[in-house]
Design a protein around this motif. Structure first.
Motif, PDB file in Angstrom:
ATOM      1  N   PHE A 112       0.831  -1.145  -0.136  1.00  0.00           N
ATOM      2  CA  PHE A 112       0.040   0.102  -0.026  1.00  0.00           C
ATOM      3  C   PHE A 112       0.778   1.294   0.083  1.00  0.00           C
ATOM      4  O   PHE A 112       1.746   1.418   0.994  1.00  0.00           O
ATOM      5  CB  PHE A 112      -0.760   0.026   1.273  1.00  0.00           C
ATOM      6  N   LEU A 137       1.261   4.952   0.203  1.00  0.00           N
ATOM      7  CA  LEU A 137       0.613   6.425   0.433  1.00  0.00           C
ATOM      8  C   LEU A 137       1.591   7.357   0.647  1.00  0.00           C
ATOM      9  O   LEU A 137       1.915   8.433   0.017  1.00  0.00           O
ATOM     10  CB  LEU A 137      -0.209   6.325   1.535  1.00  0.00           C
ATOM     11  N   THR A 138       2.719   7.067   1.618  1.00  0.00           N
ATOM     12  CA  THR A 138       3.602   8.046   2.031  1.00  0.00           C
ATOM     13  C   THR A 138       4.612   7.980   0.891  1.00  0.00           C
ATOM     14  O   THR A 138       5.037   7.207   0.124  1.00  0.00           O
ATOM     15  CB  THR A 138       4.463   7.375   3.319  1.00  0.00           C
ATOM     16  N   ARG A 162       7.619   6.207  -0.089  1.00  0.00           N
ATOM     17  CA  ARG A 162       8.743   6.076   0.957  1.00  0.00           C
ATOM     18  C   ARG A 162       8.275   5.359   2.244  1.00  0.00           C
ATOM     19  O   ARG A 162       7.104   5.407   2.442  1.00  0.00           O
ATOM     20  CB  ARG A 162       9.091   7.511   1.385  1.00  0.00           C
ATOM     21  N   PHE A 163       9.133   4.365   2.666  1.00  0.00           N
ATOM     22  CA  PHE A 163       8.877   3.568   3.630  1.00  0.00           C
ATOM     23  C   PHE A 163       7.559   2.598   3.195  1.00  0.00           C
ATOM     24  O   PHE A 163       6.792   2.641   4.037  1.00  0.00           O
ATOM     25  CB  PHE A 163       8.418   4.180   4.662  1.00  0.00           C
ATOM     26  N   THR A 220       5.848  -0.756   3.000  1.00  0.00           N
ATOM     27  CA  THR A 220       5.951  -2.121   3.420  1.00  0.00           C
ATOM     28  C   THR A 220       5.551  -3.530   2.617  1.00  0.00           C
ATOM     29  O   THR A 220       4.544  -3.020   1.774  1.00  0.00           O
ATOM     30  CB  THR A 220       5.217  -2.416   4.832  1.00  0.00           C
TER      31      THR A 220
HETATM   32  C1  LIG Z   1       8.829   0.649   8.874  1.00  0.00           C
HETATM   33  C2  LIG Z   1       7.923   1.734   8.172  1.00  0.00           C
HETATM   34  C3  LIG Z   1       6.880   1.070   7.420  1.00  0.00           C
HETATM   35  C4  LIG Z   1       5.887   1.917   6.724  1.00  0.00           C
HETATM   36  N1  LIG Z   1       5.067   1.322   5.808  1.00  0.00           N
HETATM   37  C5  LIG Z   1       4.288   2.188   5.058  1.00  0.00           C
HETATM   38  C6  LIG Z   1       3.334   1.656   4.066  1.00  0.00           C
HETATM   39  O1  LIG Z   1       3.385   0.355   3.945  1.00  0.00           O
HETATM   40  N2  LIG Z   1       2.774   2.444   3.344  1.00  0.00           N
HETATM   41  C7  LIG Z   1       2.630   3.883   3.639  1.00  0.00           C
HETATM   42  O2  LIG Z   1       2.043   4.505   2.883  1.00  0.00           O
HETATM   43  N3  LIG Z   1       3.539   4.223   4.470  1.00  0.00           N
HETATM   44  C8  LIG Z   1       4.297   3.562   5.307  1.00  0.00           C
HETATM   45  N4  LIG Z   1       5.115   4.159   6.162  1.00  0.00           N
HETATM   46  C9  LIG Z   1       5.131   5.638   6.396  1.00  0.00           C
HETATM   47  C10 LIG Z   1       4.509   6.079   7.822  1.00  0.00           C
HETATM   48  O3  LIG Z   1       3.085   5.898   7.854  1.00  0.00           O
HETATM   49  C11 LIG Z   1       4.773   7.701   7.982  1.00  0.00           C
HETATM   50  O4  LIG Z   1       6.316   7.475   8.336  1.00  0.00           O
HETATM   51  C12 LIG Z   1       4.140   8.246   8.921  1.00  0.00           C
HETATM   52  O5  LIG Z   1       2.738   8.260   8.501  1.00  0.00           O
HETATM   53  C13 LIG Z   1       4.380   9.533   9.296  1.00  0.00           C
HETATM   54  O6  LIG Z   1       5.098  10.393   8.240  1.00  0.00           O
HETATM   55  P1  LIG Z   1       6.338  10.880   8.157  1.00  0.00           P
HETATM   56  O7  LIG Z   1       7.402   9.989   8.476  1.00  0.00           O
HETATM   57  O8  LIG Z   1       6.462  11.822   6.940  1.00  0.00           O
HETATM   58  O9  LIG Z   1       6.261  12.159   9.509  1.00  0.00           O
HETATM   59  P2  LIG Z   1       6.024  13.476   9.458  1.00  0.00           P
HETATM   60  O10 LIG Z   1       4.909  13.779   8.463  1.00  0.00           O
HETATM   61  O11 LIG Z   1       7.263  14.286   8.958  1.00  0.00           O
HETATM   62  O12 LIG Z   1       5.806  13.639  10.842  1.00  0.00           O
HETATM   63  C14 LIG Z   1       6.880  13.800  11.814  1.00  0.00           C
HETATM   64  C15 LIG Z   1       6.346  14.156  12.918  1.00  0.00           C
HETATM   65  O13 LIG Z   1       5.837  15.540  13.205  1.00  0.00           O
HETATM   66  C16 LIG Z   1       5.150  15.789  13.937  1.00  0.00           C
HETATM   67  N5  LIG Z   1       3.733  16.450  13.248  1.00  0.00           N
HETATM   68  C17 LIG Z   1       3.518  16.195  11.888  1.00  0.00           C
HETATM   69  N6  LIG Z   1       2.363  16.824  11.363  1.00  0.00           N
HETATM   70  C18 LIG Z   1       1.710  17.186  12.728  1.00  0.00           C
HETATM   71  C19 LIG Z   1       0.620  17.661  12.676  1.00  0.00           C
HETATM   72  N7  LIG Z   1      -0.418  17.997  11.898  1.00  0.00           N
HETATM   73  N8  LIG Z   1       0.117  18.122  14.177  1.00  0.00           N
HETATM   74  C20 LIG Z   1       0.995  17.805  15.170  1.00  0.00           C
HETATM   75  N9  LIG Z   1       2.211  17.171  15.064  1.00  0.00           N
HETATM   76  C21 LIG Z   1       2.623  17.002  13.718  1.00  0.00           C
HETATM   77  C22 LIG Z   1       4.546  14.516  14.625  1.00  0.00           C
HETATM   78  O14 LIG Z   1       5.159  14.546  15.940  1.00  0.00           O
HETATM   79  C23 LIG Z   1       5.107  13.627  13.780  1.00  0.00           C
HETATM   80  O15 LIG Z   1       5.349  12.436  14.403  1.00  0.00           O
HETATM   81  C24 LIG Z   1       5.987   3.430   6.783  1.00  0.00           C
HETATM   82  C25 LIG Z   1       7.087   3.941   7.756  1.00  0.00           C
HETATM   83  C26 LIG Z   1       7.904   3.166   8.557  1.00  0.00           C
HETATM   84  C27 LIG Z   1       8.866   3.765   8.907  1.00  0.00           C
END
Ligand SMILES: Cc1cc2nc3c(=O)[nH]c(=O)nc-3n(C[C@H](O)[C@H](O)[C@H](O)COP(=O)(O)OP(=O)(O)OC[C@H]3O[C@@H](n4cnc5c(N)ncnc54)[C@H](O)[C@@H]3O)c2cc1C
Length: 749
Positions: A159, A161-162, A199-200, A202
């Motif tokens: 899936f 999304l990110t 990005r990331f 799974t």
């Molecule tokens: C091992 C792993 C597997 C994953 N698997 C999938 C996958 O299969 N498919 C997929 O689509 N994604 C996947 N992801 C992505 C994951 O869902 C995202 O990393 C997560 O949703 C957070 O997005 P970001 O890392 O861009 O954090 P950012 O958007 O940069 O946010 C970082 C931090 O900033 C703060 N923040 C950001 N926005 C706000 C707000 N509006 N209000 C308050 N605080 C805020 C929070 O503290 C947040 O934790 C995976 C990630 C990892 C690490």
């Protein structure tokens, strides 16, 4: 010396077994789920545990052994648990509880293994929730394990999304993935050009199809959508590099790049053409909302499993710690009890255990609720479709009336409601309305799902640190029985993916203020008071008082402004709304835990296995409830007090007034012991100009009287909670555990 005769307390002799859990988590009458649990457990404590022990977590590369683990899931029926019988599955009806149980069993040993299985379901979920019938049949059948006699490899999915920074993560609005029309021949299906970088993601190492969120970059396509990409499509299907994860290494994660041509029939949920423009039936937000509200629950259950799985290894470690030392002979306290001679070691383990129980109860309650919601939601969609209403604002507007009817139904169930034929006729009328059932279940699910994801994983990660610390140095080694250090780190990922804590708090900010939910919440508060009267040992009284305090505080904050005149309860004001969301999650977890123990008490005697030693088990689990309720109450009290008082400013003149007000209340107390002191003090204060005309609360303290009354009630309701903890600790020091862990700890497989 006189001693008081205390009632005899039954002790729990062995760890709660399957029969107890089946009753608590309500699948005692579901043979299909019991079988799934057994087979998932077999894979977890066999294949998965051997992979971890053999060091497969030491590489983030996708290895043949990890790939073979997916085949083991297929053979064990875990993959098929998502499918309908006609698609190759074996569970009839909703599957949220089933998937939660399977994830729980896998995560008991390794979170990455659980994620590897869930990632496939996550890929299918957009199709399952909103796909056309053709899409559902095609992809779920392809992803189902081969049936006997069939020779094919099941399709794996991911899936996406990110996206790479600076595009979507927490904020899922700003998609950079693009969809354009590559070719649209007259009378033919359009061919789409998809450009998406993930990005990331799974499951990326082995997937055959991807459900990807994209935005229109073409005037002939409206808005955004989710599209299905296949590894055989024309163009680039690049899995990208593996993410250098510190956690969950038994699942694959990477940053893929897709540049593909696909037929328009791959738009999830289909589309219509209006004036030469392709209009997807569902935009990407509608689809991900429907998906995540269900898939986040098993993630919360994974962290619950981690906490509960820590109990047995820690008990064994503590008891065996001094065996073999000089002077520690079998039968001696030092030999038999080891570190368990020490109160703190026991109390901290009780805290881990209590939090694990609460997390499991909350997560399974949420999973069951979605099982109940699924058919009602379908009914709701059909009814609204008949009325020509579909999705979005139109649906919200249409359901407004149903919300009022739902609230009316709840009010008719109030104890003060006088019975009578008119009331029961109206109640029956409302009860017969499927939309009323829908809004009630929906309001509850909108809180329980984010609460599960937020509390189980976030607080769970903190609790896992405690569990690790109880193992001393062993805790932070690869050899630690129960892989506790892995689980500690893994819990942090569970708190992050599928939306980090901020996302769950943001959702709760909105859903916890729905009128329907708040009416339910008031009903639950009364229910807890009622439980407290016949089960005081569960901590229901403490919890009810904490619930009242939370309700009062929310109401107060919704009506209050800060000294600059800005609203306190506001979506943008996360300093107010987020802590309140946390506090609510503590309450929800504790409530579910208590309800599960009551269920066990009510039904346990009817089960031959669970009935054995039932009184002791119920006593112990009630003591854990009490311990947990006291902690929840403490959190709620702290958070609410900070929010109610913390936004009052004390500039010079207010300070003066506040000082007088404070002195006045102090004096009131002194008056009892020193009559006349108030009159004297008023004269003194008047002389130095700091006392207003009459003693009374200042602006800052107005309204706080009721808060303090509720808070002090909460405090007195803590009565007995430490005695419960002592009792639980005593049981933890005596409960029987197996000689050895039932899965390998370390070393070559
Ligand atoms: C091992 C792993 C597997 C994953 N698997 C999938 C996958 O299969 N498919 C997929 O689509 N994604 C996947 N992801 C992505 C994951 O869902 C995202 O990393 C997560 O949703 C957070 O997005 P970001 O890392 O861009 O954090 P950012 O958007 O940069 O946010 C970082 C931090 O900033 C703060 N923040 C950001 N926005 C706000 C707000 N509006 N209000 C308050 N605080 C805020 C929070 O503290 C947040 O934790 C995976 C990630 C990892 C690490």
């Amino acid at each position: 010396m006189s001693s008081v005769a205390l009632p005899e307390i039954k002790s729990m002799l062995t760890l709660p077994g399957d029969a107890v859990r089946q009753i608590q988590w309500r699948f005692a009458d579901r043979f299909d789920l019991q079988m799934l649990v057994q087979s998932a457990r077999g894979v977890a404590r066999g294949t998965v545990a051997r992979l971890v022990a053999a060091g497969e977590r030491n590489t983030h590369e996708w290895t043949p052994a990890k790939d073979e683990m997916l085949n083991a899931f297929d053979r064990a029926g875990i993959t098929a648990a998502f499918m309908e019988p006609e698609e190759g599955g074996f569970i009839i009806g909703p599957k949220n509880l089933a998937l939660g149980l399977a994830a729980f069993e896998l995560a008991w040993v390794d979170g990455g293994a659980a994620t590897a299985s869930l990632a496939g379901f996550l890929a299918l979920s957009p199709i399952h929730e909103r796909g056309t019938q053709e899409q559902v049949t095609r992809y779920k059948t392809l992803a189902a394990p081969p049936q006997p006699g069939e020779d094919r490899k099941p399709w794996r999915g991911a899936f996406a999304l990110t996206e790479p920074i600076p595009y979507i993560g927490v904020d899922t609005g700003m998609l950079s993935g693009k969809i354009r029309i590559a070719e649209w021949k007259k009378g033919k299906e359009p061919v789409l050009q998809i450009d998406k970088r993930g990005r990331f993601i799974t499951g990326i190492a082995s997937e055959n199809f991807v459900t990807a969120a994209v935005n229109s970059d073409d005037a002939r396509i409206q808005g955004s959508c989710v599209v299905i990409l296949e590894d055989g499509d024309e163009g680039t299907f690049d899995r990208g590099t593996a993410t250098k994860k510190l956690v969950h290494q038994l699942s694959s994660t990477g940053d893929p790049v897709f540049n593909l041509k696909v037929p328009a029939s791959r738009i999830v949920g289909g589309y219509t053409v209006k004036d030469g423009v392709i209009v997807p039936n569902f935009n990407h937000s509608e689809i991900i909302d429907a998906v995540f509200r269900r898939t986040r629950v098993p993630v919360g259950l994974m962290t619950a499993a981690k906490m509960l799985s820590a109990v047995e290894p820690v008990i064994r470690y503590q008891r065996q710690r001094f065996r073999g030392a000089e002077g520690a002979k079998p039968g001696s306290v030092r030999y038999e009890q080891g570190i368990q001679q020490r109160e703190d070691a026991l109390h901290r383990l009780v805290d881990v255990w209590a939090a694990g129980e609460a997390a499991a109860s909350l997560g399974f309650a949420a999973a069951r609720l979605f099982d109940a919601l699924d058919p009602i939601e379908k009914q709701k969609t059909a009814i609204l479709k008949e009325r020509g209403i579909r999705g979005g604002r139109a649906e919200m507007k249409a359901l407004k009336e149903s919300e009022q009817r739902a609230i009316e139904l709840l009010q008719l169930n109030e104890p003060q409601q006088k019975p009578g034929p008119e009331v029961s006729a109206r109640r029956n009328e409302l009860l017969a309305d499927p939309l009323v059932h829908y809004v009630l279940a929906d309001a509850e699910a909108n809180v329980l799902c984010p609460a599960t994801k937020l509390w189980n994983t976030g607080h769970g990660a903190n609790i896992m640190r405690e569990a690790v610390s109880l193992m001393g140095g062993y805790g932070i080694t690869e050899d630690c029985p129960g892989f506790l250090a892995n689980k500690w780190m893994d819990a942090q990922l569970e708190a992050t993916y599928e939306g980090p804590e901020a996302v769950q708090r943001r959702q709760l900010t909105v859903t916890m203020t729905s009128e329907v939910f708040l009416t339910q919440f008031r009903m639950w508060t009364r229910e807890m008071r009622h439980i407290a009267s016949d089960h005081p040992g569960t901590g229901a009284c403490t919890l009810a008082s904490a619930m009242s305090l939370w309700g009062w505080t929310l109401n107060f904050l919704q009506r209050s402004i800060d000294p600059a005149g800005n609203k306190l309860y506001h979506g943008q004001r996360q300093g107010v709304t987020f802590p309140l969301a946390d506090a609510l999650s503590w309450l929800m977890a504790s409530r579910c835990q208590i309800l599960d123990v009551l269920e066990l008490e009510a039904r346990g005697a009817g089960d031959a296995v669970a009935g054995e030693g039932l009184a002791g088990t119920v006593q112990f689990l009630s003591d854990l409830c009490h311990t947990q309720a006291a902690q929840a109450a403490g959190e709620v009290s702290r958070i609410c007090a900070e929010l109610v008082f913390g936004y009052n400013r004390h500039p010079q003149w207010e300070e003066q007034e506040h000082r007088s007000c404070f002195l006045a209340s102090e004096l009131e107390e002194l008056e009892e012991t020193m009559p006349g002191i108030t009159a004297m003090a008023v004269d003194v204060l008047a002389a130095d100009g700091s006392h207003p005309q009459k003693a009374g609360p200042c602006a800052g303290c107005t309204g706080s009287g009721e808060f303090l009354r509720l808070q002090s009630k909460l405090t007195t309701c803590l009565t007995g909670s430490r005695l419960a903890k002592d009792r639980a600790a005593e049981t933890v020091s005596k409960v029987m555990i197996p000689e050895a862990l039932d899965y390998p700890a370390a070393g070559p497989a």
